[in-house]
Motif scaffolding. Structure first.
Motif, mmCIF file in Angstrom:
data_model
loop_
_atom_site.group_PDB
_atom_site.id
_atom_site.type_symbol
_atom_site.label_atom_id
_atom_site.label_comp_id
_atom_site.label_asym_id
_atom_site.label_seq_id
_atom_site.Cartn_x
_atom_site.Cartn_y
_atom_site.Cartn_z
ATOM 1 N N SER A 186 -12.838 2.987 3.343
ATOM 2 C CA SER A 186 -11.815 3.863 3.920
ATOM 3 C C SER A 186 -12.358 5.247 4.229
ATOM 4 O O SER A 186 -11.949 5.887 5.199
ATOM 5 C CB SER A 186 -10.628 3.989 2.950
ATOM 6 O OG SER A 186 -10.041 2.741 2.699
ATOM 7 N N HIS A 187 -13.272 5.725 3.382
ATOM 8 C CA HIS A 187 -13.861 7.060 3.557
ATOM 9 C C HIS A 187 -15.384 6.932 3.425
ATOM 10 O O HIS A 187 -15.956 7.293 2.405
ATOM 11 C CB HIS A 187 -13.307 8.033 2.513
ATOM 12 C CG HIS A 187 -11.817 8.048 2.453
ATOM 13 N ND1 HIS A 187 -11.104 7.336 1.495
ATOM 14 C CD2 HIS A 187 -10.891 8.657 3.239
ATOM 15 C CE1 HIS A 187 -9.810 7.536 1.695
ATOM 16 N NE2 HIS A 187 -9.657 8.327 2.745
ATOM 17 N N PRO A 188 -16.026 6.387 4.466
ATOM 18 C CA PRO A 188 -17.468 6.109 4.356
ATOM 19 C C PRO A 188 -18.349 7.351 4.276
ATOM 20 O O PRO A 188 -19.478 7.281 3.782
ATOM 21 C CB PRO A 188 -17.772 5.308 5.630
ATOM 22 C CG PRO A 188 -16.687 5.708 6.594
ATOM 23 C CD PRO A 188 -15.478 5.969 5.757
ATOM 24 N N ASP A 189 -17.858 8.495 4.776
ATOM 25 C CA ASP A 189 -18.658 9.721 4.712
ATOM 26 C C ASP A 189 -18.739 10.217 3.274
ATOM 27 O O ASP A 189 -17.737 10.267 2.557
ATOM 28 C CB ASP A 189 -18.055 10.808 5.606
ATOM 29 C CG ASP A 189 -18.081 10.424 7.078
ATOM 30 O OD1 ASP A 189 -18.952 9.624 7.454
ATOM 31 O OD2 ASP A 189 -17.215 10.910 7.831
ATOM 32 N N ASN A 228 -5.179 -4.660 1.487
ATOM 33 C CA ASN A 228 -4.882 -3.740 0.396
ATOM 34 C C ASN A 228 -5.705 -2.464 0.576
ATOM 35 O O ASN A 228 -6.930 -2.486 0.398
ATOM 36 C CB ASN A 228 -5.224 -4.398 -0.940
ATOM 37 C CG ASN A 228 -4.907 -3.514 -2.126
ATOM 38 O OD1 ASN A 228 -4.498 -2.361 -1.976
ATOM 39 N ND2 ASN A 228 -5.114 -4.035 -3.326
ATOM 40 N N PRO A 229 -5.078 -1.344 0.929
ATOM 41 C CA PRO A 229 -5.844 -0.118 1.189
ATOM 42 C C PRO A 229 -6.598 0.381 -0.038
ATOM 43 O O PRO A 229 -7.636 1.022 0.096
ATOM 44 C CB PRO A 229 -4.783 0.889 1.642
ATOM 45 C CG PRO A 229 -3.490 0.348 1.144
ATOM 46 C CD PRO A 229 -3.635 -1.139 1.156
ATOM 47 N N ILE A 230 -6.101 0.082 -1.246
ATOM 48 C CA ILE A 230 -6.801 0.520 -2.455
ATOM 49 C C ILE A 230 -8.102 -0.258 -2.619
ATOM 50 O O ILE A 230 -9.147 0.306 -2.968
ATOM 51 C CB ILE A 230 -5.892 0.367 -3.691
ATOM 52 C CG1 ILE A 230 -4.688 1.308 -3.566
ATOM 53 C CG2 ILE A 230 -6.670 0.657 -4.972
ATOM 54 C CD1 ILE A 230 -3.695 1.196 -4.703
ATOM 55 N N PHE A 231 -8.073 -1.574 -2.342
ATOM 56 C CA PHE A 231 -9.306 -2.364 -2.404
ATOM 57 C C PHE A 231 -10.325 -1.832 -1.394
ATOM 58 O O PHE A 231 -11.519 -1.697 -1.715
ATOM 59 C CB PHE A 231 -9.015 -3.840 -2.116
ATOM 60 C CG PHE A 231 -10.257 -4.692 -2.059
ATOM 61 C CD1 PHE A 231 -10.829 -5.186 -3.217
ATOM 62 C CD2 PHE A 231 -10.870 -4.979 -0.846
ATOM 63 C CE1 PHE A 231 -11.985 -5.954 -3.165
ATOM 64 C CE2 PHE A 231 -12.030 -5.748 -0.781
ATOM 65 C CZ PHE A 231 -12.584 -6.238 -1.954
ATOM 66 N N LEU A 232 -9.889 -1.530 -0.197
ATOM 67 C CA LEU A 232 -10.806 -1.010 0.827
ATOM 68 C C LEU A 232 -11.418 0.314 0.380
ATOM 69 O O LEU A 232 -12.611 0.555 0.576
ATOM 70 C CB LEU A 232 -10.063 -0.819 2.153
ATOM 71 C CG LEU A 232 -9.380 -2.051 2.754
ATOM 72 C CD1 LEU A 232 -8.749 -1.698 4.085
ATOM 73 C CD2 LEU A 232 -10.364 -3.197 2.927
#
Length: 309
Positions: free
Chosen positions: A172-175, A162-166
């Motif tokens: 998903s955007h660690p920076d 699930n991309p929303i959970f990530l």
């Protein structure tokens, strides 16, 4: 399960021999995780008698006490981890960690990425595969290495896949930039933002709100421009005006009830600029230049601080 000797014995008499047979008697390392410890201990004890060269490698979620215990011999304070099924805050009686040659503590983000990119499997399988890759990359010569895919990823579609959970976990955007951009979890350009069209009806609005567990939706036209916002109160007001015929209310197009006055904010604005909007009960429409990035809510801001800890 954690102390029953039949647990490791079952793996010593079945799993271990099966691995050695399928590998034609030649296996350099086996990468396993620990839930109850039965698999590690059973396979390890079998290999100690049948294949002395076979190393047992522990794959452990970062936050679990097991990998640090193998490395240092000391118990550490347990942390938390999102991987399911393996990792512990104690050493299970069935887990003979003396059999372990090397241990790897794998961060959740790496485990989830391995499960998503390598196989359709659960998060624990991702941990095992990530540790196996680390082990193989550290070798100076080719090795025959075995690991296990514990279950199908079909049970993890709402989490691992699930991309929303990530995004909510910050993977998903660690920076981090210290700007409003960091707060936006679901991004329109990536296809994760839940939106409606002006011509969609209120039944569609309700369905998407319920499935995404949100209370408001941006209204985006065919050109990708945000033209309004519709929330629960708008849907409820429409229903109250058509008490005798709810179907008529649900059939109304979004453009009839949506709010057109929007509070926008730049994705590059400092995060503190969100606070005046939230104090006035506004949902922030975040713009990246002239493009719609997504919405930012109070809950998104709370989540931002949670993952920043």
């Amino acid at each position: 399960q954690f102390a029953n000797p039949a647990n490791p014995q079952a793996h010593a008499t079945t799993t271990g021999p099966e691995i050695l047979r399928q590998m034609d008697g030649d296996v350099d390392a086996i990468v396993v995780g620990v839930g109850s410890g039965g698999m590690l201990t059973g396979i390890g004890r079998f290999m100690r008698g049948a294949s002395r060269k076979t190393a047992i490698i522990l794959a452990d979620p970062e936050g679990s006490v097991l990998a640090p215990y193998v490395d240092t011999g000391r118990m550490v304070q347990a942390g938390s981890w999102a991987v399911e099924g393996i990792g512990e805050d104690f050493v299970p009686p069935n887990a003979d960690l003396a059999l372990v040659s090397q241990a790897y503590a794998i961060p959740d983000a790496e485990s989830f990425a391995s499960a998503r990119e390598l196989v359709l499997a659960g998060s624990s399988s991702g941990t095992l595969l990530a540790a196996a890759l680390r082990y193989c990359r550290a070798q100076s010569a080719p090795k025959r290495v075995v690991s296990l895919v514990c279950d199908s990823g079909a049970k993890y579609l709402s989490k691992v896949f699930n991309p929303i959970f990530l995004a909510q976990e910050g993977w998903s955007h660690p920076d981090r930039h210290g700007t409003v951009r960091d707060v936006v979890v679901s991004r329109y350009s990536e296809g994760t933002a839940v939106v409606v069209r002006p011509q969609d009806n209120l039944r569609t609005v309700f369905s998407r709100m319920r499935s995404a567990d949100v209370s408001q939706l941006p209204v985006v036209d065919e050109s990708g421009h945000v033209v309004g916002l519709v929330d629960e109160s708008d849907v409820l007001a429409a229903l109250l005006t058509e008490r005798d015929d709810p179907n008529k209310a649900f059939a109304r197009p979004v453009e009839d009830v949506m709010v057109r006055r929007l509070e926008t904010i730049s994705a590059d604005a400092p995060i503190t600029d969100l606070l005046p909007l939230f104090r006035q009960d506004y949902v922030a429409i975040v713009m990246d230049g002239g493009q719609f990035l997504g919405v930012a809510t109070r809950l998104d801001l709370i989540n931002y601080f949670r993952i920043a800890i």
